[in-house]
Design an enzyme around this catalytic site. Structure first.
Site, mmCIF file in Angstrom:
data_model
loop_
_atom_site.group_PDB
_atom_site.id
_atom_site.type_symbol
_atom_site.label_atom_id
_atom_site.label_comp_id
_atom_site.label_asym_id
_atom_site.label_seq_id
_atom_site.Cartn_x
_atom_site.Cartn_y
_atom_site.Cartn_z
ATOM 1 N N HIS A 199 -2.538 0.784 7.083
ATOM 2 C CA HIS A 199 -2.887 0.823 5.661
ATOM 3 C C HIS A 199 -3.102 2.258 5.214
ATOM 4 C CE1 HIS A 199 -4.177 -1.042 1.963
ATOM 5 N NE2 HIS A 199 -5.367 -0.451 1.996
ATOM 6 N N HIS A 221 -5.921 1.840 -3.646
ATOM 7 C CA HIS A 221 -4.946 1.298 -2.699
ATOM 8 C C HIS A 221 -4.472 -0.056 -3.181
ATOM 9 C CE1 HIS A 221 -7.958 -1.476 -0.577
ATOM 10 N NE2 HIS A 221 -8.648 -0.843 -1.502
ATOM 11 N N CYS A 229 0.813 -1.222 0.000
ATOM 12 C CA CYS A 229 0.000 0.000 0.000
ATOM 13 C C CYS A 229 0.845 1.269 0.000
ATOM 14 C CB CYS A 229 -0.994 -0.002 1.160
ATOM 15 S SG CYS A 229 -0.256 -0.003 2.809
#
Length: 194
Positions: free
Chosen positions: A152, A164, A99
């Site tokens: 994240h 993402h 990510c």
């Protein structure tokens, strides 16, 4: 069979449109100026930004958002090019990315900005913005509960969607309203791109 043919024809048309940088000046002397108008003509001093603005509809469809010509077409194009890249922890290439690797590469390609390859460090180096004030290009951060670390990060698009690199599918577009992301959303942040 008919649908396959139409899809192929549409793909060829789109591909051909990328090969035309300008339309030749074939206007006979004395004919109206409107004859010069062309979808493929770039304005004087034209650039990829203008061409991107013509393709906003394509990016909009690919990303599942309602983009318009005021949106950052370069950002939307770059994210579209990364869609489908597999997830690979610690990496940031089109053969695999995590990510934060995805976010760092997009910001480097679009804005020339080098971000740290860590969602926690990114969070500490952005201007925090309210969820209701998010704009295209802002970062969205997630954690698994109060007191838990950020795990994240993604790039906010619009219409409640963000891009993402997920462990279960690689680079994709998801909705902040999906139960998992709605529950784990922590904050949004803006990188100074000027």
């Amino acid at each position: 069979m008919k649908n396959t043919f139409l899809c192929c024809l549409a793909a060829v048309s789109l591909a051909l449109s990328f090969f035309f940088d300008y339309a030749p000046n074939t206007r006979p002397a004395g004919s109206p100026a409107m004859a010069e108008a062309s979808l493929f003509a770039l304005p004087e001093g034209g650039s990829d930004d203008f061409r991107d603005s013509l393709n906003v509809g394509y990016y909009s469809q690919a990303l599942g958002i309602r983009a318009d010509y005021e949106d950052n077409a370069s950002l939307l194009r770059t994210i579209t090019e990364w869609l489908g890249t597999p997830y690979r922890f610690g990496s940031n290439s089109k053969s695999g990315t995590d990510c934060s690797g995805f976010v760092t590469r997009v910001f480097k390609e679009v804005y020339g900005i080098s971000l740290v390859h860590s969602s926690r460090s990114m969070f500490n180096n952005v201007q925090h913005v309210a969820k209701t004030e998010m704009k295209t290009g802002d970062l969205v951060f997630f954690r698994r509960g109060p007191g838990q670390p950020i795990y994240h990060v993604g790039i906010y698009l619009k219409d409640g969607k963000f891009a993402h690199s997920a462990t279960n599918g690689g680079v994709m577009v998801s909705s902040l309203e999906q139960p998992y992301y709605h529950r784990n959303f922590y904050a949004a942040g803006r990188v100074n791109v000027e």
